[in-house]
Design a protein around this motif. Sequence first.
Motif, PDB file in Angstrom:
ATOM      1  N   ALA A 457      24.271  40.377 -62.521  1.00  0.00           N
ATOM      2  CA  ALA A 457      24.584  41.803 -62.391  1.00  0.00           C
ATOM      3  C   ALA A 457      24.611  42.209 -60.918  1.00  0.00           C
ATOM      4  O   ALA A 457      25.517  42.913 -60.469  1.00  0.00           O
ATOM      5  CB  ALA A 457      23.555  42.636 -63.151  1.00  0.00           C
ATOM      6  N   GLN A 458      23.639  41.738 -60.161  1.00  0.00           N
ATOM      7  CA  GLN A 458      23.581  42.084 -58.734  1.00  0.00           C
ATOM      8  C   GLN A 458      24.800  41.521 -57.996  1.00  0.00           C
ATOM      9  O   GLN A 458      25.412  42.213 -57.189  1.00  0.00           O
ATOM     10  CB  GLN A 458      22.281  41.553 -58.116  1.00  0.00           C
ATOM     11  CG  GLN A 458      22.055  42.007 -56.674  1.00  0.00           C
ATOM     12  CD  GLN A 458      21.711  43.493 -56.591  1.00  0.00           C
ATOM     13  OE1 GLN A 458      20.738  43.958 -57.164  1.00  0.00           O
ATOM     14  NE2 GLN A 458      22.549  44.251 -55.879  1.00  0.00           N
ATOM     15  N   ALA A 459      25.168  40.286 -58.308  1.00  0.00           N
ATOM     16  CA  ALA A 459      26.301  39.657 -57.621  1.00  0.00           C
ATOM     17  C   ALA A 459      27.582  40.462 -57.850  1.00  0.00           C
ATOM     18  O   ALA A 459      28.359  40.706 -56.918  1.00  0.00           O
ATOM     19  CB  ALA A 459      26.474  38.225 -58.113  1.00  0.00           C
ATOM     20  N   ILE A 460      27.780  40.919 -59.075  1.00  0.00           N
ATOM     21  CA  ILE A 460      29.007  41.649 -59.382  1.00  0.00           C
ATOM     22  C   ILE A 460      28.961  43.064 -58.797  1.00  0.00           C
ATOM     23  O   ILE A 460      29.938  43.563 -58.250  1.00  0.00           O
ATOM     24  CB  ILE A 460      29.238  41.643 -60.903  1.00  0.00           C
ATOM     25  CG1 ILE A 460      29.731  40.246 -61.271  1.00  0.00           C
ATOM     26  CG2 ILE A 460      30.251  42.687 -61.321  1.00  0.00           C
ATOM     27  CD1 ILE A 460      29.651  39.920 -62.709  1.00  0.00           C
ATOM     28  N   HIS A 461      27.791  43.664 -58.866  1.00  0.00           N
ATOM     29  CA  HIS A 461      27.605  44.988 -58.264  1.00  0.00           C
ATOM     30  C   HIS A 461      27.938  44.913 -56.773  1.00  0.00           C
ATOM     31  O   HIS A 461      28.590  45.799 -56.215  1.00  0.00           O
ATOM     32  CB  HIS A 461      26.151  45.431 -58.485  1.00  0.00           C
ATOM     33  CG  HIS A 461      25.949  46.916 -58.397  1.00  0.00           C
ATOM     34  ND1 HIS A 461      25.557  47.534 -57.241  1.00  0.00           N
ATOM     35  CD2 HIS A 461      26.078  47.902 -59.320  1.00  0.00           C
ATOM     36  CE1 HIS A 461      25.449  48.837 -57.450  1.00  0.00           C
ATOM     37  NE2 HIS A 461      25.760  49.090 -58.707  1.00  0.00           N
ATOM     38  N   ASP A 462      27.534  43.834 -56.110  1.00  0.00           N
ATOM     39  CA  ASP A 462      27.791  43.659 -54.676  1.00  0.00           C
ATOM     40  C   ASP A 462      29.261  43.402 -54.383  1.00  0.00           C
ATOM     41  O   ASP A 462      29.849  44.030 -53.506  1.00  0.00           O
ATOM     42  CB  ASP A 462      26.959  42.484 -54.123  1.00  0.00           C
ATOM     43  CG  ASP A 462      25.466  42.820 -54.077  1.00  0.00           C
ATOM     44  OD1 ASP A 462      25.124  44.015 -54.170  1.00  0.00           O
ATOM     45  OD2 ASP A 462      24.652  41.874 -53.953  1.00  0.00           O
ATOM     46  N   VAL A 463      29.857  42.474 -55.126  1.00  0.00           N
ATOM     47  CA  VAL A 463      31.234  42.094 -54.842  1.00  0.00           C
ATOM     48  C   VAL A 463      32.191  43.288 -54.958  1.00  0.00           C
ATOM     49  O   VAL A 463      33.110  43.450 -54.157  1.00  0.00           O
ATOM     50  CB  VAL A 463      31.680  40.957 -55.795  1.00  0.00           C
ATOM     51  CG1 VAL A 463      33.189  40.926 -55.967  1.00  0.00           C
ATOM     52  CG2 VAL A 463      31.183  39.642 -55.276  1.00  0.00           C
ATOM     53  N   PHE A 464      31.971  44.123 -55.942  1.00  0.00           N
ATOM     54  CA  PHE A 464      32.860  45.282 -56.114  1.00  0.00           C
ATOM     55  C   PHE A 464      32.338  46.521 -55.385  1.00  0.00           C
ATOM     56  O   PHE A 464      32.854  47.620 -55.595  1.00  0.00           O
ATOM     57  CB  PHE A 464      33.079  45.552 -57.608  1.00  0.00           C
ATOM     58  CG  PHE A 464      33.905  44.493 -58.270  1.00  0.00           C
ATOM     59  CD1 PHE A 464      35.276  44.455 -58.112  1.00  0.00           C
ATOM     60  CD2 PHE A 464      33.298  43.489 -59.026  1.00  0.00           C
ATOM     61  CE1 PHE A 464      36.037  43.458 -58.703  1.00  0.00           C
ATOM     62  CE2 PHE A 464      34.052  42.491 -59.628  1.00  0.00           C
ATOM     63  CZ  PHE A 464      35.412  42.476 -59.462  1.00  0.00           C
ATOM     64  N   GLU A 465      31.322  46.337 -54.583  1.00  0.00           N
ATOM     65  CA  GLU A 465      30.742  47.445 -53.799  1.00  0.00           C
ATOM     66  C   GLU A 465      30.482  48.669 -54.678  1.00  0.00           C
ATOM     67  O   GLU A 465      30.831  49.800 -54.334  1.00  0.00           O
ATOM     68  CB  GLU A 465      31.653  47.810 -52.623  1.00  0.00           C
ATOM     69  CG  GLU A 465      31.743  46.687 -51.597  1.00  0.00           C
ATOM     70  CD  GLU A 465      32.847  46.922 -50.560  1.00  0.00           C
ATOM     71  OE1 GLU A 465      33.232  48.085 -50.348  1.00  0.00           O
ATOM     72  OE2 GLU A 465      33.306  45.929 -49.987  1.00  0.00           O
ATOM     73  N   MET A 466      29.895  48.421 -55.835  1.00  0.00           N
ATOM     74  CA  MET A 466      29.664  49.532 -56.763  1.00  0.00           C
ATOM     75  C   MET A 466      28.628  50.519 -56.237  1.00  0.00           C
ATOM     76  O   MET A 466      28.589  51.674 -56.658  1.00  0.00           O
ATOM     77  CB  MET A 466      29.216  48.985 -58.120  1.00  0.00           C
ATOM     78  CG  MET A 466      30.320  48.279 -58.877  1.00  0.00           C
ATOM     79  SD  MET A 466      29.637  47.498 -60.344  1.00  0.00           S
ATOM     80  CE  MET A 466      31.086  46.675 -61.000  1.00  0.00           C
ATOM     81  N   GLY A 467      27.781  50.053 -55.362  1.00  0.00           N
ATOM     82  CA  GLY A 467      26.745  50.942 -54.837  1.00  0.00           C
ATOM     83  C   GLY A 467      27.188  51.727 -53.609  1.00  0.00           C
ATOM     84  O   GLY A 467      26.444  52.534 -53.071  1.00  0.00           O
ATOM     85  N   ALA A 468      28.427  51.518 -53.160  1.00  0.00           N
ATOM     86  CA  ALA A 468      28.869  52.175 -51.911  1.00  0.00           C
ATOM     87  C   ALA A 468      29.475  53.537 -52.180  1.00  0.00           C
ATOM     88  O   ALA A 468      29.957  53.786 -53.255  1.00  0.00           O
ATOM     89  CB  ALA A 468      29.882  51.286 -51.212  1.00  0.00           C
TER      90      ALA A 468
END
Length: 468
Positions: A457-468
């Motif tokens: 989950a963290q890897a995908i959240h990071d790759v798509f910059e979901m937290g930005a």
Amino acid sequence: MKFGGVAVANGEKIKRVAYLVKRFKEEGSREKEERNELVVVTSAISTVTDTLYENANRIAKEGNVEKVKEFVDGLRDKHVLTASEAIDNRDELSEVKAEIKERIAEIERALIGICLLGELTPRSLDYISSFGERLAAPILAGTLRSLGMEAVHLTGGEAGIITNEEYGNAQLTWGVERGIRERIMPLLEDKIPVVAGFIGETMKGTITTLGRGGSDYTATIIGAAIDADEIWLWKETEGIMSADPKIIKNARKIPYISYVEAMELSYFGASVLHPRAMEPVMRKQIPIRVKNLIKPEDEGTLIGEEPAKTKKAAKAITLIENTSIINVTGTGMMSISEVAARIFSALAAKNVDSIMVSQGSSEMTISLVIESAQLERAIGAIQSINSSGTIIRDFTFNSDVCAMSVVGAGMAGTPGVAGEVFSALGKEGISVIMISQGSSEFNISFVVKREDAYKAAQAIHDVFEMGA
Ligand code: ASP
Ligand code: MG
């Protein structure tokens, strides 16, 4: 405005809800020529619905009438206490208490019947589970009256929510909108209707329920019927999030999401909204807002028609933790489609929902993902079609898995999104057990080992910059 179970969890919270409603009404009359009109929909007090389900089952099994008394006493005390905390006006309070006692007498009679018969039908389970909302609505209406507002409470049926007899997951009958309008619109002239969420009624007046989390759905059904300007779903969360903040540290609120994306998220067990809640409002394009009770000024998440244009194709990642994967291999005596038909009808008969399905092209194998709580029923269902061993050659399951879904309308027609998802997982050394992508392309779902899930989950959240 719909208030969830946590929002009405105790008397103090119900008071806070009532003040919020009051402020909204008053703001409307100050700022605009027209006053603000609203319908309130309430859930059951937090955890009450679960308790009703558990106790109905237990009472039917144990057959001990003493236990019925014990349970209904507790239920009455909880609601009387909540009402006493919420309602200051003494006359209002005694009226509401009297109503609580009437409802409690009804549920007690029903539970005694169930206890003596030792049988709990889907129809009686709907009746029993309806009491959470039917007890909460009078308390909230009484609290509004205690603060000087005119409020009346209604059951789903009284609000015009007429359904078929599919207990536990009742479907609206054709043309309910008109009935809802006829009942609700006249009340809006001078009152605030407080509708018990989650429940409907058949044409014959039997109580039905709309499925777990159904109060959202009640709110959007009514909102669509009366052509509301907006539907506000009040929760104790910031709004719809890019991921579960308990798992992903930089998860953030999604300010805007389209109906279809919100639907994908709900279907995939993100417990964001009732999966059918978007249906009634899509055609009329009525905006839904998921608002935060703790910060009422906050915009929350707006749900609307247009998919938002975002830099990145995927907006959210969800995971369902307690899932199992089942692999069924046919004997070759029947075509794979015949085997599939048998499997799915047997599962449906046992009320097992598959979250994901996939079939390889070369093998006679079908894989499906279900909630682990349904595993025992699923195994029973599959064994039932294979009593003579001629249909299924092999059958395995694995409960050590986690189903995950990446959602975003930007994924449709964008090449390379799946590649990005799976290479992100590859970089983390996570292997994927099963993959499925709906043809809407608004989501990619996959299964990984449970121990890999949070990292995935963290890897995908990071790759798509979901937290930005
Ligand atoms: N009280 C019902 C449930 O717990 C409906 C709802 O909360 O929306 O599922
Ligand atoms: Mg709820």
